[in-house]
Design a protein around this motif. Sequence first.
Motif, mmCIF file in Angstrom:
data_model
loop_
_atom_site.group_PDB
_atom_site.id
_atom_site.type_symbol
_atom_site.label_atom_id
_atom_site.label_comp_id
_atom_site.label_asym_id
_atom_site.label_seq_id
_atom_site.Cartn_x
_atom_site.Cartn_y
_atom_site.Cartn_z
ATOM 1 N N ASP A 14 -16.375 29.674 13.624
ATOM 2 C CA ASP A 14 -15.306 29.406 12.651
ATOM 3 C C ASP A 14 -15.767 29.764 11.242
ATOM 4 O OD1 ASP A 14 -13.672 28.516 14.674
ATOM 5 O OD2 ASP A 14 -14.041 26.374 14.294
ATOM 6 N N TRP A 15 -17.015 29.440 10.935
ATOM 7 C CA TRP A 15 -17.534 29.764 9.613
ATOM 8 C C TRP A 15 -17.552 31.276 9.395
ATOM 9 C CZ3 TRP A 15 -21.421 32.615 7.449
ATOM 10 C CH2 TRP A 15 -21.700 32.378 6.100
ATOM 11 N N CYS A 16 -17.972 32.012 10.404
ATOM 12 C CA CYS A 16 -18.025 33.470 10.303
ATOM 13 C C CYS A 16 -16.632 34.048 10.035
ATOM 14 C CB CYS A 16 -18.599 34.072 11.585
ATOM 15 S SG CYS A 16 -20.379 33.812 11.816
ATOM 16 N N VAL A 17 -15.652 33.555 10.760
ATOM 17 C CA VAL A 17 -14.278 34.042 10.579
ATOM 18 C C VAL A 17 -13.798 33.782 9.152
ATOM 19 C CG1 VAL A 17 -11.880 33.690 11.287
ATOM 20 C CG2 VAL A 17 -13.687 33.832 13.017
ATOM 21 N N ASP A 18 -14.177 32.647 8.605
ATOM 22 C CA ASP A 18 -13.681 32.250 7.279
ATOM 23 C C ASP A 18 -14.481 32.853 6.121
ATOM 24 O OD1 ASP A 18 -11.726 30.697 8.472
ATOM 25 O OD2 ASP A 18 -12.912 28.842 8.369
ATOM 26 N N ASN A 19 -15.740 33.230 6.361
ATOM 27 C CA ASN A 19 -16.607 33.541 5.226
ATOM 28 C C ASN A 19 -17.202 34.948 5.197
ATOM 29 O OD1 ASN A 19 -17.107 30.802 3.648
ATOM 30 N ND2 ASN A 19 -17.072 30.313 5.840
ATOM 31 N N GLU A 46 -24.184 31.973 -0.061
ATOM 32 C CA GLU A 46 -23.160 31.533 0.905
ATOM 33 C C GLU A 46 -23.816 30.976 2.159
ATOM 34 O OE1 GLU A 46 -19.786 31.591 1.050
ATOM 35 O OE2 GLU A 46 -19.328 32.483 -0.897
ATOM 36 N N HIS A 80 -19.951 38.980 14.674
ATOM 37 C CA HIS A 80 -18.922 39.066 13.642
ATOM 38 C C HIS A 80 -19.294 40.064 12.550
ATOM 39 C CE1 HIS A 80 -17.731 35.281 15.594
ATOM 40 N NE2 HIS A 80 -16.528 35.542 15.122
#
Length: 394
Positions: A14-19, A46, A80
């Motif tokens: 989820d973090w990868c998708v968002d950041n 980050e 990702h």
Amino acid sequence: MSEELSDFRATVRDWCVDNIPADWRSAQTGVSDEEFVRFQKNWFAELRQAGYAVPHWPAAWGGGMTVEQQVVLYQELAAHDAPRLVLPFVSIHHAASTLLAAGTQKQRERHLPAILDGEIWCQGFSEPGAGSDMAALKTSARKNGDTYIVNGQKLWASGALHADWCLLLARTDPEAPKRRGISYFLLDMRTPGIDVRPIRQATGESHFCEIFLNDVVIPAENLVGPENAGWQVAQETLGAERGMTMLELSERLAHGGFRWLVEECSKPRRNGSVPLDDSRVADRLAELEIQIDGLRLLCSDFATNDDSGPADASIVKLFYSELLQQLTDFGAEVAGLSAQTDLRKPLSSGWESGSWVLDFIGSWEWTIPGGTSEIQRNIIGERGLGLPREPAGA
């Protein structure tokens, strides 16, 4: 996989998708050095904020992930297509491992938090006449009260143009046998007498540098380990370069490099043919995939095995570097003329970016630094298999 590890994977995903910046590849292609540095420092910040920048460090210093969690983290970052930490690489691996293993508490407290805040390090080991035979170095450090006066030249110092500090080897006892007269120092790159000159590479980049040292003063408190014991301390640095860093690099090779290679082999050519339809191409891909799976298992075993032998890190480094060279060489062959003419690559990518010719040229960085493949085979034979040492001068 345990439920806890599955939850961790979901969190990282989820973090990868968002950041992860969606356009980072185009944004990092053809940019200036200044823009590359700015991007790298922002990306490191980050990752640090998320707790993903130094997972291999002890918990007390901001890390503390299990090996299984590290593998999951690197798998998701690679899957990702996350930018790679190029600029802080020496800082978070080589410098940190050296300080943790051999540094004083004061040195750790000074530098480990600073690295997390963006302090950049380079490595001053190799010299024009001391590459694979690093113990033949001639840079001198003369004791003068509470300081050392250093003179000499270093070569192939990655990222030295942007470094704040340097891991430096210098000879403090010219009369001692060559491995016993070397000391290990932490060098502030803002010290007067230091001249850093970038070396233009075949890829067009200037990642490597020369460092000239003219009466450079280093405080005695910046000595790491005892005087004349620098060779032993340096093994901690080289162990990091040959060992735990491979956990990340093997996952990038699997989830990034091999993925780009399969995509390359699946592209129709001008005559309508598809390379993957050729059984020889399919066989080569299968062979590479098997080797990558073997590398990943080898890295995981090395990282989790408390009884690792003196040659295990060399085995991992040798396997990775030569496999990387094989994969990128095959990518350049399959891609054909287009790979030879479109020589552009995102600066924040690794050695498996899909820019095949530049990746292949860059892959030689791993079969030479940290001990050439020939040196690694000697270590494996002598320390791992107990074979007789090579005769002096052989």
